[in-house]
Enzyme design. Sequence first.
Site, PDB file in Angstrom:
ATOM      1  N   ARG A   1       0.787  -1.159  -0.064  1.00 20.77           N
ATOM      2  CA  ARG A   1       0.171   0.001  -0.058  1.00 20.77           C
ATOM      3  C   ARG A   1       0.871   1.105  -0.020  1.00 20.77           C
ATOM      4  O   ARG A   1       0.054   2.373  -0.137  1.00 20.77           O
ATOM      5  CB  ARG A   1      -0.861   0.103   1.028  1.00 20.77           C
TER       6      ARG A   1
ATOM      7  N   HIS B   1      -3.637 -15.851  -8.123  1.00 20.59           N
ATOM      8  CA  HIS B   1      -4.800 -16.375  -7.290  1.00 20.59           C
ATOM      9  C   HIS B   1      -5.750 -17.207  -8.017  1.00 20.59           C
ATOM     10  O   HIS B   1      -7.221 -16.668  -8.003  1.00 20.59           O
ATOM     11  CB  HIS B   1      -5.489 -15.076  -6.519  1.00 20.59           C
TER      12      HIS B   1
ATOM     13  N   HIS C   1      -3.657 -10.929 -13.427  1.00 20.25           N
ATOM     14  CA  HIS C   1      -5.020 -10.943 -12.712  1.00 20.25           C
ATOM     15  C   HIS C   1      -6.033 -11.317 -13.549  1.00 20.25           C
ATOM     16  O   HIS C   1      -6.528 -10.478 -14.372  1.00 20.25           O
ATOM     17  CB  HIS C   1      -5.208  -9.774 -11.929  1.00 20.25           C
TER      18      HIS C   1
ATOM     19  N   ASN D   1      -0.119  -1.671  -7.452  1.00 21.55           N
ATOM     20  CA  ASN D   1      -1.303  -0.488  -7.319  1.00 21.55           C
ATOM     21  C   ASN D   1      -1.176   0.349  -6.414  1.00 21.55           C
ATOM     22  O   ASN D   1      -2.387   0.297  -5.471  1.00 21.55           O
ATOM     23  CB  ASN D   1      -2.666  -1.632  -7.429  1.00 21.55           C
TER      24      ASN D   1
ATOM     25  N   ASP E   1      -1.914  -6.418 -11.480  1.00 21.15           N
ATOM     26  CA  ASP E   1      -3.069  -6.998 -10.539  1.00 21.15           C
ATOM     27  C   ASP E   1      -4.072  -5.948  -9.685  1.00 21.15           C
ATOM     28  O   ASP E   1      -3.564  -4.675  -9.171  1.00 21.15           O
ATOM     29  CB  ASP E   1      -2.255  -7.649  -9.396  1.00 21.15           C
TER      30      ASP E   1
ATOM     31  N   ASP F   1      -1.835 -12.662  -1.323  1.00 15.57           N
ATOM     32  CA  ASP F   1      -2.770 -11.626  -1.703  1.00 15.57           C
ATOM     33  C   ASP F   1      -3.124 -10.807  -0.563  1.00 15.57           C
ATOM     34  O   ASP F   1      -4.265 -10.130  -0.576  1.00 15.57           O
ATOM     35  CB  ASP F   1      -4.039 -12.070  -2.485  1.00 15.57           C
TER      36      ASP F   1
ATOM     37  N   ASN G   1     -11.335 -10.404  -4.440  1.00 17.35           N
ATOM     38  CA  ASN G   1     -11.248 -10.728  -5.832  1.00 17.35           C
ATOM     39  C   ASN G   1     -10.180 -11.471  -6.077  1.00 17.35           C
ATOM     40  O   ASN G   1      -8.938 -11.129  -5.981  1.00 17.35           O
ATOM     41  CB  ASN G   1     -11.303  -9.425  -6.524  1.00 17.35           C
TER      42      ASN G   1
HETATM   43 ZN   LIG Z   1      -5.493  -9.787  -8.031  1.00 16.29          ZN
END
Ligand SMILES: [Zn+2]
Length: 439
Positions: free
Chosen positions: A70, A240, A187, A100, A160, A313, A286
Site C-alpha cells: 500500500r 490467485h 490477474h 497498485n 494486479d 494476496d 477478488n
Molecule cells: Zn488480483
Amino acid sequence: MSSATQTSAGHGEWLIKGATLAGGGPADIRVSDGVIAEVGPRLDAPGASVVDAAGLIALPGLVDLHTHLREPGREDAETVETGTRAAALGGYTAVHAMANTEPVADTAGVVEQVWRLGEQAGYVDVRPVGAVTVGLHGKQLAELGAMADSAARVRVFSDDGFCVADPLLMRRALEYVKAFDGVIAQHAQEPRLTEGAQLNEGEVASRLGLAGWPAAAEEAIIARDCLLAAHVDAALHVCHVSTAGSVDILRWAKSKGWRVTAEVTPHHLLLTDDLAEQYDPVFKVNPPLRTRADVEALRQALADGTIDCVATDHAPHPVEAKETEWAAAANGMTGLETALRVVHRAMVQTGLLDWAGVALRMSVRPAAIGRVPGHGQPLVAGAPGNITLYDPAGETPVDPAGHASKSRNSPFAGMPLPGAVIATFLRGTPTVLDGKVTR
Ligand SMILES: [Zn+2]
C-alpha cells in the site's frame, strides 16, 4: 507449546538446537555471518546465541509472490514497515510488493522507492512488482525495461487488481520481458463478464441477490494467456487461481510444456462463498470465494503441482473501507500473518502435503518464479541463513487485534487455526524470536 529462547547474547552466530528439518529429521543448525555454516546432530558453538527448537519445524524462509504493501499512497491501510513486519511474523523473508499503489509503481522511480523503504525496514527482502501498463489503465506498456534495470531489479510485472484485458497488449508484454527473463503475472478477470460483480456466480449469489462473478471470466483469460505465452515462448504466472475449471486449463497448458506457473491464496484453500450469507464484507475478495468443489480442486492442484505455489494476496484495508455494506466494501483480505497456519490446516492436516511439500510451495517455487536471489534454498551448509521456525502443536483462534498489519480485515478472525511461527531469520539475523519481532 514449546518456545524458542535466546540463552546468550551474541551477534553473528546462532545455534538452532533440535529443529525438525522440513523433509528430514531432527538436526541442529549453526548460522554464522549470514549463512548456514553447518547442519547436523549435536553441534557445538561456544559463544553462539542458542534457540531451543525442539518440536519446531525448520523451513527455508517463506517467499510471497503477492503482497499489497500500500505504500506509497495508502499508508492508512499499510506501510512498507508495518506490512513487512507482518510478513516476518508470518515466517516470510521475502515478499513481492504489488504495483497498485498511489502513484502506481509503473516507473523506475516508484519501484526504487518501494525497494528502498523495504531495505530501511529490514524485516524481509522487498521485491517490487512493476505495473504492466501505465497507471494500470491497460492502454500502453509501462517502462518495463527501465524497471528491470533499476536498483529494484524488477522481474515480475503485474497490473494486479486489473486484468491486462487487451490480448495484443498482453502479447507485447510477454514478448518484452523475455529480454531480461521477466514474467507477467496476470490477474485473470474478463472485465465485461464481471461488471458490477460482487460474489461467485452461483446458488449463494442468487439467493443473496448479489451480482455474480462467473468462473468463466477467470478461465477464459487464463486459457487465452496460456495460448499467448506458448505462442511467444514467454513466462506467464497466473495470480490467485480460484476455480476448478482454471485448474483444468493449467493442467492442459502444463502438459504441453508451456512456461506457465500459478498461485493459490490461503483463503481460496479454506473458505467458501456461503460465508457471504453473513453479509460481512470481510469475506469480500477478488476473485471471490468459490464453492466447496472449487476448494477441493485447488487443494488437489496444489498437491499435484498443477498449481505451483501459495501466495497470500495480503490486501489490507482501513476499517471504513470494509465495515460498510457489501456492495460498497473494498475487495481484499489480510493474510501474511496467517498463511502458514491456514496451509497447515488445509493441506497438512488433510494429509495432502508434508512439510517438505509446504517448503516447496511457500519458499522454493515462489523464489524461483519471482527470480529472487538468495531465497528458497534448502537448509544446507552454504545456503543463506533464511530460516523459519514453526511450532505445529496447539491451536489458537486468530486475533487480528494482535496483528502487526495496520489493517484488521482478516477473514480468519476468531477461527481456531493450528500452529504458530516462532522465529524468522533473515540472512542469519533473527527478525522474529519467541513469536515477536526483535525490534
Ligand atoms: Zn488480483
